[in-house]
Scaffold this active site. Structure first.
Site, PDB file in Angstrom:
ATOM      1  CG  ASP A   1      -2.055   1.086   1.082  1.00  0.00           C
ATOM      2  OD1 ASP A   1      -2.330   1.668   0.198  1.00  0.00           O
ATOM      3  OD2 ASP A   1      -2.671   1.471   2.365  1.00  0.00           O
TER       4      ASP A   1
ATOM      5  CG  HIS B   1      -0.723   3.484  -4.695  1.00  0.00           C
ATOM      6  ND1 HIS B   1      -0.863   2.317  -4.234  1.00  0.00           N
ATOM      7  CD2 HIS B   1      -1.292   4.353  -3.671  1.00  0.00           C
ATOM      8  CE1 HIS B   1      -1.435   2.420  -2.808  1.00  0.00           C
ATOM      9  NE2 HIS B   1      -1.792   3.625  -2.763  1.00  0.00           N
TER      10      HIS B   1
ATOM     11  CD  GLU C   1      -3.931  -0.416  -1.567  1.00  0.00           C
ATOM     12  OE1 GLU C   1      -4.752  -0.050  -1.410  1.00  0.00           O
ATOM     13  OE2 GLU C   1      -2.681   0.124  -1.697  1.00  0.00           O
ATOM     14  CG  ASP C   2      -5.087   1.835  -4.063  1.00  0.00           C
ATOM     15  OD1 ASP C   2      -6.145   1.671  -3.995  1.00  0.00           O
ATOM     16  OD2 ASP C   2      -4.792   2.332  -3.106  1.00  0.00           O
TER      17      ASP C   2
END
Length: 101
Positions: free
Chosen positions: A5, A8, A33-34
């Site tokens: 996390d 990104h 994620e993302d």
């Protein structure tokens, strides 16, 4: 389990995976994620070229070949960095999960 996390930014996601995945325990899960930032220019993404190899999403798509690398009928198989260590890859909305053998 390792959950990315972080920034990104594609190059950071890829660098982090290459560094941390080898340290993950056998049978462990690596989660990013993302992953939608692979399509956002502000995060080095590419909304037009969906095959751009510098995006984190395409890095993980290319890892799917690792699942079947033992079946390659050629001598120039990859360096084995991930080929022998990935059990499965799961793609979900804005998320990628990789299970280590």
């Amino acid at each position: 389990i390792i959950i990315d996390d972080g920034s990104h930014i594609s190059k950071d996601v890829i660098t982090t995976f290459k560094f941390l995945f080898p340290k993950l325990r056998k049978g462990g899960w690596y989660v990013v994620e993302d992953i939608q930032t692979s399509y956002w220019k502000a995060f080095e993404g590419d909304p037009k070229d969906l095959a751009n190899p510098s995006t984190s999403m395409n890095f993980f798509k290319q890892l799917t070949d690792s699942l079947n690398s033992s079946e390659f009928e050629r001598d120039d198989r990859s360096d084995g960095t991930f080929d022998d260590y990935i059990d499965s890859i799961h793609f979900y909305y804005n998320m990628v999960l990789i299970k280590k053998k």
